[in-house]
Scaffold this motif. Structure first.
Motif, mmCIF file in Angstrom:
data_model
loop_
_atom_site.group_PDB
_atom_site.id
_atom_site.type_symbol
_atom_site.label_atom_id
_atom_site.label_comp_id
_atom_site.label_asym_id
_atom_site.label_seq_id
_atom_site.Cartn_x
_atom_site.Cartn_y
_atom_site.Cartn_z
ATOM 1 N N MET A 1 7.077 -9.530 -75.333
ATOM 2 C CA MET A 1 5.683 -9.425 -74.986
ATOM 3 C C MET A 1 5.273 -7.959 -74.857
ATOM 4 S SD MET A 1 4.474 -12.449 -75.012
ATOM 5 C CE MET A 1 2.874 -12.110 -74.383
ATOM 6 N N THR A 2 6.145 -7.162 -74.241
ATOM 7 C CA THR A 2 5.796 -5.750 -74.079
ATOM 8 C C THR A 2 5.622 -5.081 -75.427
ATOM 9 O OG1 THR A 2 6.963 -5.664 -71.969
ATOM 10 C CG2 THR A 2 6.496 -3.570 -73.014
ATOM 11 N N THR A 3 6.451 -5.428 -76.390
ATOM 12 C CA THR A 3 6.329 -4.850 -77.726
ATOM 13 C C THR A 3 4.934 -5.118 -78.285
ATOM 14 O OG1 THR A 3 8.692 -5.161 -78.120
ATOM 15 C CG2 THR A 3 7.306 -4.848 -80.063
ATOM 16 N N ALA A 4 4.473 -6.347 -78.174
ATOM 17 C CA ALA A 4 3.151 -6.704 -78.688
ATOM 18 C C ALA A 4 2.050 -5.992 -77.911
ATOM 19 C CB ALA A 4 2.954 -8.217 -78.614
ATOM 20 N N LEU A 5 2.140 -5.982 -76.590
ATOM 21 C CA LEU A 5 1.105 -5.357 -75.771
ATOM 22 C C LEU A 5 0.988 -3.860 -76.030
ATOM 23 C CD1 LEU A 5 1.735 -7.279 -72.436
ATOM 24 C CD2 LEU A 5 -0.262 -7.484 -73.925
ATOM 25 N N TYR B 1 11.559 5.182 -83.945
ATOM 26 C CA TYR B 1 11.169 4.167 -82.979
ATOM 27 C C TYR B 1 11.156 4.715 -81.549
ATOM 28 C CZ TYR B 1 16.177 3.921 -82.191
ATOM 29 O OH TYR B 1 17.480 4.235 -81.902
ATOM 30 N N GLN B 2 11.678 5.915 -81.341
ATOM 31 C CA GLN B 2 11.801 6.464 -79.991
ATOM 32 C C GLN B 2 10.443 6.687 -79.335
ATOM 33 O OE1 GLN B 2 14.849 6.642 -78.398
ATOM 34 N NE2 GLN B 2 13.447 6.775 -76.677
ATOM 35 N N ILE B 3 9.437 7.089 -80.094
ATOM 36 C CA ILE B 3 8.093 7.271 -79.532
ATOM 37 C C ILE B 3 7.590 5.941 -78.963
ATOM 38 C CG2 ILE B 3 5.670 7.763 -80.142
ATOM 39 C CD1 ILE B 3 6.824 9.814 -82.185
ATOM 40 N N PHE B 4 7.868 4.867 -79.682
ATOM 41 C CA PHE B 4 7.452 3.535 -79.231
ATOM 42 C C PHE B 4 8.230 3.109 -77.998
ATOM 43 C CE2 PHE B 4 7.286 -1.134 -79.480
ATOM 44 C CZ PHE B 4 5.916 -1.304 -79.506
ATOM 45 N N VAL B 5 9.525 3.360 -77.988
ATOM 46 C CA VAL B 5 10.350 3.024 -76.818
ATOM 47 C C VAL B 5 9.832 3.773 -75.589
ATOM 48 C CG1 VAL B 5 12.664 3.159 -75.807
ATOM 49 C CG2 VAL B 5 12.379 2.410 -78.175
ATOM 50 N N ALA C 1 6.791 4.729 -75.078
ATOM 51 C CA ALA C 1 5.526 4.082 -74.697
ATOM 52 C C ALA C 1 5.788 2.766 -73.956
ATOM 53 C CB ALA C 1 4.662 3.838 -75.931
ATOM 54 N N MET C 2 6.827 2.036 -74.366
ATOM 55 C CA MET C 2 7.191 0.804 -73.660
ATOM 56 C C MET C 2 7.670 1.105 -72.244
ATOM 57 S SD MET C 2 8.968 -1.427 -76.723
ATOM 58 C CE MET C 2 9.598 -2.643 -75.607
ATOM 59 N N ASN C 3 8.461 2.165 -72.086
ATOM 60 C CA ASN C 3 8.913 2.554 -70.750
ATOM 61 C C ASN C 3 7.741 3.004 -69.884
ATOM 62 O OD1 ASN C 3 11.704 1.979 -70.859
ATOM 63 N ND2 ASN C 3 12.037 3.797 -72.090
ATOM 64 N N ASP C 4 6.778 3.717 -70.472
ATOM 65 C CA ASP C 4 5.571 4.111 -69.742
ATOM 66 C C ASP C 4 4.779 2.881 -69.303
ATOM 67 O OD1 ASP C 4 6.260 6.773 -70.136
ATOM 68 O OD2 ASP C 4 4.814 7.080 -71.773
ATOM 69 N N PHE C 5 4.680 1.894 -70.187
ATOM 70 C CA PHE C 5 3.985 0.642 -69.873
ATOM 71 C C PHE C 5 4.667 -0.058 -68.695
ATOM 72 C CE2 PHE C 5 3.493 -3.928 -70.249
ATOM 73 C CZ PHE C 5 2.141 -4.096 -70.501
ATOM 74 N N ALA C 6 5.988 -0.120 -68.733
ATOM 75 C CA ALA C 6 6.741 -0.765 -67.653
ATOM 76 C C ALA C 6 6.502 -0.044 -66.327
ATOM 77 C CB ALA C 6 8.228 -0.801 -67.988
ATOM 78 N N ALA C 7 6.550 1.277 -66.351
ATOM 79 C CA ALA C 7 6.328 2.058 -65.134
ATOM 80 C C ALA C 7 4.904 1.853 -64.614
ATOM 81 C CB ALA C 7 6.598 3.533 -65.401
ATOM 82 N N ALA C 8 3.926 1.834 -65.511
ATOM 83 C CA ALA C 8 2.529 1.666 -65.113
ATOM 84 C C ALA C 8 2.269 0.294 -64.493
ATOM 85 C CB ALA C 8 1.612 1.875 -66.319
ATOM 86 N N LYS D 1 12.619 -2.040 -62.474
ATOM 87 C CA LYS D 1 13.980 -2.304 -62.940
ATOM 88 C C LYS D 1 14.032 -2.603 -64.436
ATOM 89 C CE LYS D 1 15.313 -3.803 -58.439
ATOM 90 N NZ LYS D 1 16.465 -3.468 -57.765
ATOM 91 N N THR D 2 12.975 -2.249 -65.146
ATOM 92 C CA THR D 2 12.886 -2.502 -66.580
ATOM 93 C C THR D 2 12.963 -1.175 -67.325
ATOM 94 O OG1 THR D 2 11.511 -4.444 -66.223
ATOM 95 C CG2 THR D 2 11.468 -3.478 -68.426
ATOM 96 N N ILE D 3 13.953 -1.074 -68.214
ATOM 97 C CA ILE D 3 14.134 0.116 -69.044
ATOM 98 C C ILE D 3 14.392 -0.356 -70.465
ATOM 99 C CG2 ILE D 3 15.505 2.175 -69.494
ATOM 100 C CD1 ILE D 3 16.234 2.148 -66.500
ATOM 101 N N TYR D 4 13.659 0.229 -71.408
ATOM 102 C CA TYR D 4 13.833 -0.139 -72.813
ATOM 103 C C TYR D 4 14.637 0.909 -73.539
ATOM 104 C CZ TYR D 4 10.268 -3.587 -71.801
ATOM 105 O OH TYR D 4 9.574 -4.628 -71.261
#
Length: 92
Positions: free
Chosen positions: A1-5, A71-75, A77-84, A89-92
């Motif tokens: 889901m995070t990937t899509a969001l 893909y690292q730029i996207f990863v 961004a996913m970590n930033d999304f998780a933090a926000a 406890k979520t790390i991509y």
């Protein structure tokens, strides 16, 4: 889901993505993307969410970064999304 969001934060559904060589090499569940194929972000999101297409996820990550093979730029961004969203406890 995070990937899509995360992908949808930057990529419009009607954007057409040209697939690089890398997505077809990804392991696991795939939608069968081929190098040079052109496909919309909407179709990649569908392939990601409906078929759990790892190749679709990688293609979205490349499109997000706008750098084939990256893909690292996207990863990040996913970590930033998780933090926000306080997913501490979520790390991509």
């Amino acid at each position: 889901m995070t990937t899509a969001l995360v992908a949808l934060q930057k990529l419009p559904l009607d954007k057409v993505v040209t697939i690089s060589a890398k997505p077809s090499l990804i392991q696991g569940s795939k939608i069968g993307l081929r190098k040079g194929e052109q496909i919309s972000v909407k179709s990649l999101i569908q392939g990601l969410l409906i078929y759990s297409g790892n190749d679709a996820a990688f293609a979205l990550a490349e499109a997000y970064a706008n750098i084939p093979g990256d893909y690292q730029i996207f990863v990040n961004a996913m970590n930033d999304f998780a933090a926000a969203h306080h997913l501490t406890k979520t790390i991509y």
